[in-house]
Scaffold this active site. Structure first.
Site, PDB file in Angstrom:
ATOM      1  N   HIS A  18       0.668  -1.199   0.084  1.00 36.81           N
ATOM      2  CA  HIS A  18      -0.101  -0.087   0.041  1.00 36.81           C
ATOM      3  C   HIS A  18       0.825   1.237  -0.012  1.00 36.81           C
ATOM      4  O   HIS A  18       0.539   2.212  -0.828  1.00 36.81           O
ATOM      5  CB  HIS A  18      -0.945   0.111   1.186  1.00 36.81           C
ATOM      6  CG  HIS A  18      -1.969  -1.211   1.319  1.00 36.81           C
ATOM      7  ND1 HIS A  18      -2.024  -1.920   2.341  1.00 36.81           N
ATOM      8  CD2 HIS A  18      -2.716  -1.613   0.638  1.00 36.81           C
ATOM      9  CE1 HIS A  18      -2.875  -2.513   2.345  1.00 36.81           C
ATOM     10  NE2 HIS A  18      -3.653  -2.610   1.107  1.00 36.81           N
ATOM     11  N   SER A 129      -3.062  -8.252   2.711  1.00 39.60           N
ATOM     12  CA  SER A 129      -3.182  -7.988   4.252  1.00 39.60           C
ATOM     13  C   SER A 129      -3.532  -9.748   4.940  1.00 39.60           C
ATOM     14  O   SER A 129      -2.746 -10.073   6.081  1.00 39.60           O
ATOM     15  CB  SER A 129      -4.215  -6.976   4.721  1.00 39.60           C
ATOM     16  OG  SER A 129      -3.895  -5.813   4.062  1.00 39.60           O
TER      17      SER A 129
END
Ligand code: COA
Length: 166
Positions: A18, A129
Site C-alpha cells: 500500500h 493483508s
C-alpha cells in the site's frame, strides 16, 4: 487546480504494498487522502481507530497525505472532499475483474470521479493483508513486508512477543 485522489481500502493492516502505491501516487497527485472504508464482506482484525493509527504512524514522514475513515459510499466521499480521482493498485490479472467491476460501479454512481490504477511494485505483487496475517500467525517472517509499527502490532495481536520476564 490542485489534483487530489482518494486511496481507499480496508487496510487491515496497511502493508508495504500500500505504501508503495501511495508514494508513487504522490508523483501524479498533489494530495492523497488515504481512506479506510467498509467492505461488508470483510471481518477485520483491527478496529477502525487502530487502522487509522497504524496508517498515521506508517506514513508520518510522507507529506501531502491525509488519513481518514468514512462509513458510506466511496464516490460520495470523493465528491465531499473535492477529489477528482480514486487511486487503486493492481497486483495481478486476478485483481482485474474485481477492480474493473468496482471502477465501473463507481463510474455509474458518479461520472465525475475517475479511477486511476497503478501497477503494484513487483516486490509486493504476491502480498495481501490476509496472507501476511496468516503467515505471521504461524511464525512466518513478514518483517520486510509491513511498516515496523504494523509488525510490532501484529506480533502483539498473535502473542508472538518474547516474554520479557523469561
Ligand atoms: N499491495 C499489497 N496488497 C494490496 C495492495 C498493494 N498495493 N493493494 C491492495 N492489496 C490487498 C489488500 O491488502 C487487500 O488484502 P486482503 O483482501 O487480504 O485484506 C486486498 O488487496 C484488497 O483490499 P483493498 O484494497 O483494501 O480493497 P477492499 O476490497 O478491501 O476495499 C473498498 C474495497 C473498501 C474500497 C470498497 O469496498 C468500498 O469502496 N467500500 C465503500 C462502499 C462503496 O462505495 N461500495 C461501492 C464500491 S463499488
Amino acid at each position: 487546480m490542485k489534483r487530489t485522489a482518494i486511496y481507499p481500502g480496508t487496510f487491515d493492516p496497511v502493508t508495504n504494498g500500500h505504501i508503495d502505491i501511495i508514494t508513487r501516487g504522490l508523483k501524479l497527485f498533489d494530495k492523497i487522502i488515504v481512506t479506510i472504508l467498509e467492505n461488508p464482506a470483510k471481518k477485520t482484525l483491527f478496529t477502525t481507530q487502530k487502522r487509522v493509527e497504524l496508517l498515521e504512524e506508517s506514513l508520518k514522514d510522507v507529506g501531502n497525505i491525509e488519513i481518514a475513515a468514512y462509513g458510506g459510499l466511496l464516490v460520495d466521499y470523493a465528491i465531499k472532499r473535492e477529489a477528482q480521482a480514486i487511486l487503486r493498485g493492481m497486483r495481478a490479472v486476478s485483481d482485474f475483474e474485481y477492480e474493473f467491476q468496482m471502477a465501473l460501479m463507481n463510474r455509474k454512481l458518479n461520472r465525475e470521479v475517475q479511477t486511476v490504477f497503478l501497477m503494484t511494485g513487483l516486490r509486493w505483487i504476491f502480498t495481501s493483508s490476509s496472507i501476511i496475517k496468516e503467515a505471521v500467525q504461524f511464525g512466518g517472517d513478514i518483517e520486510s513486508m509491513v511498516p515496523p509499527v504494523v509488525y510490532a502490532e501484529l506480533k502483539k495481536k498473535y502473542n508472538l512477543c518474547p516474554d520479557e520476564n523469561s
